[in-house]
Design a protein around this motif. Structure first.
Motif, short mmCIF file in Angstrom:
data_model
loop_
_atom_site.label_atom_id
_atom_site.label_comp_id
_atom_site.label_asym_id
_atom_site.label_seq_id
_atom_site.Cartn_x
_atom_site.Cartn_y
_atom_site.Cartn_z
N GLY A 17 0.82 -1.21 0.00
CA GLY A 17 0.00 0.00 0.00
C GLY A 17 0.85 1.25 0.00
O GLY A 17 2.08 1.21 -0.11
N LYS A 18 0.18 2.40 0.11
CA LYS A 18 0.84 3.71 0.15
C LYS A 18 0.68 4.30 1.55
O LYS A 18 -0.44 4.47 2.04
CB LYS A 18 0.22 4.65 -0.89
N TYR A 19 1.82 4.59 2.17
CA TYR A 19 1.84 5.07 3.55
C TYR A 19 2.32 6.52 3.59
O TYR A 19 3.42 6.83 3.10
CB TYR A 19 2.77 4.22 4.41
N ASP A 20 1.52 7.40 4.19
CA ASP A 20 1.95 8.77 4.44
C ASP A 20 2.55 8.86 5.83
O ASP A 20 2.14 8.15 6.76
CB ASP A 20 0.75 9.73 4.35
N GLY A 21 3.54 9.73 5.97
CA GLY A 21 4.14 9.88 7.29
C GLY A 21 5.42 10.69 7.27
O GLY A 21 5.73 11.39 6.29
N GLU A 22 6.16 10.59 8.36
CA GLU A 22 7.48 11.21 8.48
C GLU A 22 8.52 10.11 8.54
O GLU A 22 8.35 9.11 9.26
CB GLU A 22 7.57 12.09 9.73
N PHE A 23 9.61 10.30 7.81
CA PHE A 23 10.62 9.25 7.67
C PHE A 23 11.98 9.77 8.12
O PHE A 23 12.40 10.86 7.74
CB PHE A 23 10.66 8.78 6.21
N HIS A 24 12.65 8.96 8.93
CA HIS A 24 13.95 9.31 9.47
C HIS A 24 15.01 8.65 8.58
O HIS A 24 15.25 7.44 8.66
CB HIS A 24 14.10 8.81 10.91
N ILE A 25 15.64 9.44 7.73
CA ILE A 25 16.62 8.91 6.79
C ILE A 25 18.00 8.95 7.43
O ILE A 25 18.53 10.02 7.76
CB ILE A 25 16.61 9.72 5.47
N ARG A 26 18.59 7.78 7.61
CA ARG A 26 19.93 7.68 8.22
C ARG A 26 21.00 8.05 7.20
O ARG A 26 21.90 8.83 7.49
CB ARG A 26 20.16 6.27 8.75
N PHE A 27 20.92 7.46 6.01
CA PHE A 27 21.85 7.83 4.94
C PHE A 27 21.28 7.41 3.60
O PHE A 27 20.33 6.62 3.52
CB PHE A 27 23.25 7.26 5.16
N ILE A 28 21.85 7.97 2.53
CA ILE A 28 21.44 7.72 1.16
C ILE A 28 22.66 7.21 0.40
O ILE A 28 23.77 7.72 0.60
CB ILE A 28 20.89 9.01 0.50
N TYR A 29 22.46 6.23 -0.46
CA TYR A 29 23.60 5.65 -1.16
C TYR A 29 23.17 5.06 -2.50
O TYR A 29 22.03 4.65 -2.67
CB TYR A 29 24.26 4.56 -0.31
N PRO A 30 24.08 5.04 -3.48
CA PRO A 30 23.78 4.41 -4.78
C PRO A 30 23.95 2.90 -4.69
O PRO A 30 24.81 2.40 -3.96
CB PRO A 30 24.81 5.03 -5.72
#
Length: 219
Positions: free
Chosen positions: A56-69
């Motif tokens: 499904g599709k979840y709305d909310g706030e997301f805690h992003i630790r890190f982003i990587y390729p």
């Protein structure tokens, strides 16, 4: 411009967004893949935490630790994507996927479990904790390792009706009316715990991120 990995930080970036989860049937069983859309970009998410949630599709706030390729092989060559690793999330709403939204995911998604197995370990292999918990046949000899809950270990080794569940859930056993699974454990074990909770009549409350017995949800 080539994407760069964001430096790891003790303070995750908290952003509002929408997480779309797609459930896929693979050779290891069902698994989830996610797509997170935020004001700072769109990212693939394949954290073990997502194994628990229905499609499904979840709305909310997301805690992003890190982003990587991330690049990985597919049937037609290589696929490249930008992934976000989450440190937590607060969900506020859930909608069903449309057929077009479901089709927007790759037809040959790689099971994260296969990625976990293929990834070389940086540390020496450690024997699973559940394996050495062997109770002696002699009741006067205590072979329970230090730090292990003796009652659960005894049940797991007794061959009784609850022994399999005690071994599967470890320190969560015996199960209460409400619990939160530890998504940092082995992904295969986590999937087995999720499947077993469903068999036992538990259901996930996605807002509290806890598994509850039906009577607890109705309260």
């Amino acid at each position: 411009m080539a994407a760069k990995s964001a430096p790891k930080s003790s303070a995750p970036l908290i952003v509002p967004g929408q997480l779309t989860l797609r459930t896929i049937n693979g050779r290891n069983g069902r698994f989830n893949v996610g797509r997170l859309v935020t004001a700072i970009g769109e990212f693939a998410v394949k954290d073990a935490e997502l194994e628990q949630y229905p499609e499904g599709k979840y709305d909310g706030e997301f805690h992003i630790r890190f982003i990587y390729p991330k690049a990985y092989p597919t049937a037609g060559g290589m696929r490249f994507e930008i992934r976000a690793n989450l440190d937590g999330m607060t969900l506020s709403g859930l909608d069903r996927l449309s057929k077009d939204e479901a089709r927007s995911f790759a037809t040959q998604e790689v099971d994260p479990l296969d990625e976990d197995v293929a990834q070389p370990s940086a540390t020496p292999a450690v024997k699973p904790a559940a394996d050495p918990v062997q109770a002696s046949a002699d009741p006067l000899i205590d072979t329970t390792p230090f730090g292990v809950d003796a009652p659960s270990a005894t049940v797991a080794a007794s061959g009784g009706p609850d022994s399999d569940d005690a071994a599967l859930f470890g320190l969560l056993w015996p199960l209460g009316d409400s619990m939160k699974l530890d998504s940092t454990i082995d992904r295969r074990t986590l999937r087995a715990q999720i499947a077993r909770l469903g068999e036992l009549g538990y259901a996930l409350d996605f807002k509290s991120q806890q598994w509850n017995r039906p009577e607890q949800q109705a309260a």
